[in-house]
Scaffold this motif. Structure first.
Motif, PDB file in Angstrom:
ATOM      1  N   VAL A  57      39.560  -6.642 -14.003  1.00 48.32           N
ATOM      2  CA  VAL A  57      38.838  -7.132 -12.840  1.00 48.32           C
ATOM      3  C   VAL A  57      37.345  -6.821 -12.940  1.00 48.32           C
ATOM      4  O   VAL A  57      36.500  -7.668 -12.674  1.00 48.32           O
ATOM      5  N   LEU A  58      37.005  -5.602 -13.335  1.00 49.66           N
ATOM      6  CA  LEU A  58      35.605  -5.173 -13.301  1.00 49.66           C
ATOM      7  C   LEU A  58      34.918  -5.116 -14.654  1.00 49.66           C
ATOM      8  O   LEU A  58      33.692  -4.968 -14.702  1.00 49.66           O
ATOM      9  N   GLY A  59      35.685  -5.232 -15.735  1.00 52.10           N
ATOM     10  CA  GLY A  59      35.076  -5.236 -17.073  1.00 52.10           C
ATOM     11  C   GLY A  59      34.157  -4.052 -17.303  1.00 52.10           C
ATOM     12  O   GLY A  59      34.559  -2.903 -17.108  1.00 52.10           O
ATOM     13  N   PRO A  60      32.891  -4.286 -17.676  1.00 51.62           N
ATOM     14  CA  PRO A  60      31.979  -3.181 -17.960  1.00 51.62           C
ATOM     15  C   PRO A  60      31.518  -2.432 -16.699  1.00 51.62           C
ATOM     16  O   PRO A  60      30.832  -1.421 -16.795  1.00 51.62           O
ATOM     17  N   ASN A 100      34.871   2.042 -13.206  1.00 55.44           N
ATOM     18  CA  ASN A 100      34.496   3.452 -13.062  1.00 55.44           C
ATOM     19  C   ASN A 100      34.848   4.237 -14.309  1.00 55.44           C
ATOM     20  O   ASN A 100      35.888   4.002 -14.931  1.00 55.44           O
ATOM     21  N   GLY A 101      34.016   5.211 -14.619  1.00 58.18           N
ATOM     22  CA  GLY A 101      34.310   6.142 -15.694  1.00 58.18           C
ATOM     23  C   GLY A 101      35.029   7.367 -15.147  1.00 58.18           C
ATOM     24  O   GLY A 101      35.180   7.535 -13.936  1.00 58.18           O
ATOM     25  N   PRO A 102      35.474   8.263 -16.022  1.00 53.23           N
ATOM     26  CA  PRO A 102      36.224   9.439 -15.573  1.00 53.23           C
ATOM     27  C   PRO A 102      35.412  10.372 -14.670  1.00 53.23           C
ATOM     28  O   PRO A 102      35.951  10.936 -13.721  1.00 53.23           O
ATOM     29  N   ARG A 103      34.123  10.519 -14.926  1.00 47.79           N
ATOM     30  CA  ARG A 103      33.310  11.406 -14.083  1.00 47.79           C
ATOM     31  C   ARG A 103      33.153  10.833 -12.677  1.00 47.79           C
ATOM     32  O   ARG A 103      33.210  11.569 -11.689  1.00 47.79           O
ATOM     33  N   THR A 104      32.976   9.524 -12.578  1.00 44.91           N
ATOM     34  CA  THR A 104      32.870   8.888 -11.259  1.00 44.91           C
ATOM     35  C   THR A 104      34.178   9.039 -10.501  1.00 44.91           C
ATOM     36  O   THR A 104      34.184   9.335  -9.305  1.00 44.91           O
ATOM     37  N   ASN A 105      35.296   8.854 -11.189  1.00 47.08           N
ATOM     38  CA  ASN A 105      36.605   9.020 -10.545  1.00 47.08           C
ATOM     39  C   ASN A 105      36.808  10.458 -10.072  1.00 47.08           C
ATOM     40  O   ASN A 105      37.311  10.692  -8.976  1.00 47.08           O
ATOM     41  N   ALA A 106      36.424  11.430 -10.881  1.00 51.67           N
ATOM     42  CA  ALA A 106      36.581  12.840 -10.503  1.00 51.67           C
ATOM     43  C   ALA A 106      35.719  13.161  -9.288  1.00 51.67           C
ATOM     44  O   ALA A 106      36.178  13.795  -8.324  1.00 51.67           O
ATOM     45  N   ASP A 124      33.000   0.615 -22.198  1.00 51.83           N
ATOM     46  CA  ASP A 124      32.035  -0.196 -22.920  1.00 51.83           C
ATOM     47  C   ASP A 124      31.165  -0.910 -21.890  1.00 51.83           C
ATOM     48  O   ASP A 124      31.622  -1.765 -21.144  1.00 51.83           O
ATOM     49  N   ARG A 125      29.887  -0.555 -21.846  1.00 54.03           N
ATOM     50  CA  ARG A 125      28.978  -1.102 -20.838  1.00 54.03           C
ATOM     51  C   ARG A 125      28.168  -2.302 -21.347  1.00 54.03           C
ATOM     52  O   ARG A 125      27.326  -2.813 -20.630  1.00 54.03           O
ATOM     53  N   THR A 126      28.433  -2.738 -22.566  1.00 52.08           N
ATOM     54  CA  THR A 126      27.665  -3.867 -23.094  1.00 52.08           C
ATOM     55  C   THR A 126      28.022  -5.148 -22.334  1.00 52.08           C
ATOM     56  O   THR A 126      29.161  -5.359 -21.949  1.00 52.08           O
ATOM     57  N   GLY A 127      27.044  -5.969 -22.121  1.00 54.83           N
ATOM     58  CA  GLY A 127      27.255  -7.245 -21.457  1.00 54.83           C
ATOM     59  C   GLY A 127      27.381  -7.163 -19.949  1.00 54.83           C
ATOM     60  O   GLY A 127      27.871  -8.102 -19.324  1.00 54.83           O
ATOM     61  N   ARG A 128      26.945  -6.057 -19.363  1.00 55.75           N
ATOM     62  CA  ARG A 128      27.078  -5.899 -17.909  1.00 55.75           C
ATOM     63  C   ARG A 128      26.309  -6.954 -17.124  1.00 55.75           C
ATOM     64  O   ARG A 128      26.776  -7.426 -16.097  1.00 55.75           O
ATOM     65  N   ASP A 129      25.156  -7.315 -17.596  1.00 53.77           N
ATOM     66  CA  ASP A 129      24.315  -8.242 -16.838  1.00 53.77           C
ATOM     67  C   ASP A 129      24.903  -9.647 -16.765  1.00 53.77           C
ATOM     68  O   ASP A 129      24.680 -10.368 -15.791  1.00 53.77           O
TER      69      ASP A 129
END
Length: 134
Positions: free
Chosen positions: A7-10, A13-19, A81-86
């Motif tokens: 759904v959200l692709g790049p 949330n990462g693990p730190r944001t979830n924590a 993988d944050r590539t292509g976020r834009d």
């Protein structure tokens, strides 16, 4: 949904944001429980409030322990993988598979629903007490 890569692709949330989010929600739920108890029972002592905090803390530690058991350790492939976020766009809803609801999610939602049910019952009791002049 914040962890669903389909759904959200790049933007997932990462693990730190979830924590961090988990800790914030846990603190807010604890404060809501204390507020509800102190409104419904105005003579609630500091010891009772500390007991509520300790109980919520133990529940949080048990929930965290449960969530970490059975999980594999993070690897380089687990990084987001944050590539292509834009330029990334969510795929059409009809192409997405139905999400799998984990046991931890079911337990968490059950606990929140249980809290809301108990809070609702206690508020009704307080309204009845107030109406009867107790």
């Amino acid at each position: 949904m914040c962890n669903d890569r389909a759904v959200l692709g790049p933007w997932v949330n990462g693990p730190r944001t979830n924590a961090f989010t988990t800790v914030v929600v846990g603190v807010l739920v604890t404060l809501a429980v204390i507020l509800t108890a102190s409104v419904l029972f105005p003579d609630l002592s500091a010891t009772a409030i500390e007991g509520i905090m300790a109980g919520c803390g133990v529940a949080g530690v048990l929930a965290a322990g449960y969530s970490f058991t059975g999980r594999r350790t993070a690897t380089k492939e687990d990084l987001v993988d944050r590539t292509g976020r834009d330029d990334w766009r969510m795929p059409p809803l009809e192409t997405l598979t139905r999400p799998v609801v984990s046991t931890g999610y079911k337990i968490g939602m059950g606990a929140l629903r249980g809290y809301l049910l108990i809070a609702m019952v206690l508020v009704v009791v307080k309204i009845v007490q107030t109406a009867l002049g107790h």
